[in-house]
Scaffold this motif. Structure first.
Motif, PDB file in Angstrom:
ATOM      1  N   ARG A   1       0.963  -1.172   0.188  1.00  0.00           N
ATOM      2  CA  ARG A   1       0.163  -0.098  -0.018  1.00  0.00           C
ATOM      3  C   ARG A   1       0.728   1.097  -0.070  1.00  0.00           C
ATOM      4  N   SER A   2       2.126   1.077   0.523  1.00  0.00           N
ATOM      5  CA  SER A   2       2.689   2.339   0.725  1.00  0.00           C
ATOM      6  C   SER A   2       4.228   2.085   0.170  1.00  0.00           C
ATOM      7  N   SER A   3       4.912   3.154  -0.127  1.00  0.00           N
ATOM      8  CA  SER A   3       6.302   2.950  -0.344  1.00  0.00           C
ATOM      9  C   SER A   3       7.245   2.857   0.914  1.00  0.00           C
ATOM     10  N   LYS A   4       6.784   3.086   1.996  1.00  0.00           N
ATOM     11  CA  LYS A   4       7.342   3.159   3.140  1.00  0.00           C
ATOM     12  C   LYS A   4       7.264   1.654   3.760  1.00  0.00           C
ATOM     13  N   ALA A   5       6.229   1.081   3.453  1.00  0.00           N
ATOM     14  CA  ALA A   5       6.609  -0.484   3.855  1.00  0.00           C
ATOM     15  C   ALA A   5       7.318  -1.206   2.951  1.00  0.00           C
ATOM     16  N   LEU A   6       7.501  -0.845   1.599  1.00  0.00           N
ATOM     17  CA  LEU A   6       8.168  -1.231   0.652  1.00  0.00           C
ATOM     18  C   LEU A   6       9.652  -1.080   1.055  1.00  0.00           C
ATOM     19  N   PHE A   7      10.048  -0.171   1.523  1.00  0.00           N
ATOM     20  CA  PHE A   7      11.249   0.346   1.430  1.00  0.00           C
ATOM     21  C   PHE A   7      11.906  -0.340   3.060  1.00  0.00           C
ATOM     22  N   ARG A   8      11.002  -0.438   3.946  1.00  0.00           N
ATOM     23  CA  ARG A   8      11.137  -1.203   5.126  1.00  0.00           C
ATOM     24  C   ARG A   8      11.684  -2.672   4.953  1.00  0.00           C
ATOM     25  N   LEU A   9      10.745  -3.074   4.123  1.00  0.00           N
ATOM     26  CA  LEU A   9      11.011  -4.782   3.295  1.00  0.00           C
ATOM     27  C   LEU A   9      12.245  -4.798   2.818  1.00  0.00           C
ATOM     28  N   LYS A  10      12.633  -4.011   1.927  1.00  0.00           N
ATOM     29  CA  LYS A  10      13.956  -3.850   1.277  1.00  0.00           C
ATOM     30  C   LYS A  10      15.170  -4.014   2.182  1.00  0.00           C
TER      31      LYS A  10
END
Length: 127
Positions: A5-14
């Protein structure tokens, strides 16, 4: 494929995946360096072991702070955190670890299969 849903969650995953892979590598290098340094009594190898231990501590703290709270976009199960659910039979393993499989696929391919629900997810943000 499901997306975040958000780029923040994707950044945290990476970032959490990177910390987890580096933690795994530093622990894999720490054990032989300690054994080699103590058996042969080489101070250089013990220095490498201390560096690997410091890297493992830093990567472990980074993994705990950043990556342990990342959840699946569909089932909200932990992706690279401690599992609270039963693992799906379709979930991939790497060296016996579901978390290592997810972290390596996130960093290399950009898509993974959730270990909890078994659904494919893409490392992308919804439009």
């Amino acid at each position: 494929m499901h997306r975040f849903r958000s780029s923040k969650a994707l950044f945290r995953l990476k970032l959490g995946s990177l910390f987890f892979i580096l933690l795994f590598v530093s622990l894999a290098l720490l054990i032989p360096a300690v054994i080699w340094g103590t058996v042969l009594n080489h101070s250089d190898d013990l220095l490498y072991a201390e560096i690997a231990l410091g890297a493992a501590v830093v990567c472990g703290l980074g993994y705990l702070m950043v990556g342990s709270g990342v959840r699946c976009p569909l089932c909200h199960g932990p992706l690279i955190g401690k599992p609270n659910c039963s693992r799906n039979r379709k979930a991939a393993r790497m060296l016996g670890s579901h978390r290592l499989a997810v972290a390596s696929r996130v960093l290399t391919i950009g898509c993974f299969r959730c270990p909890c629900c078994g659904e494919p997810c893409k490392c992308d943000v919804r439009s």
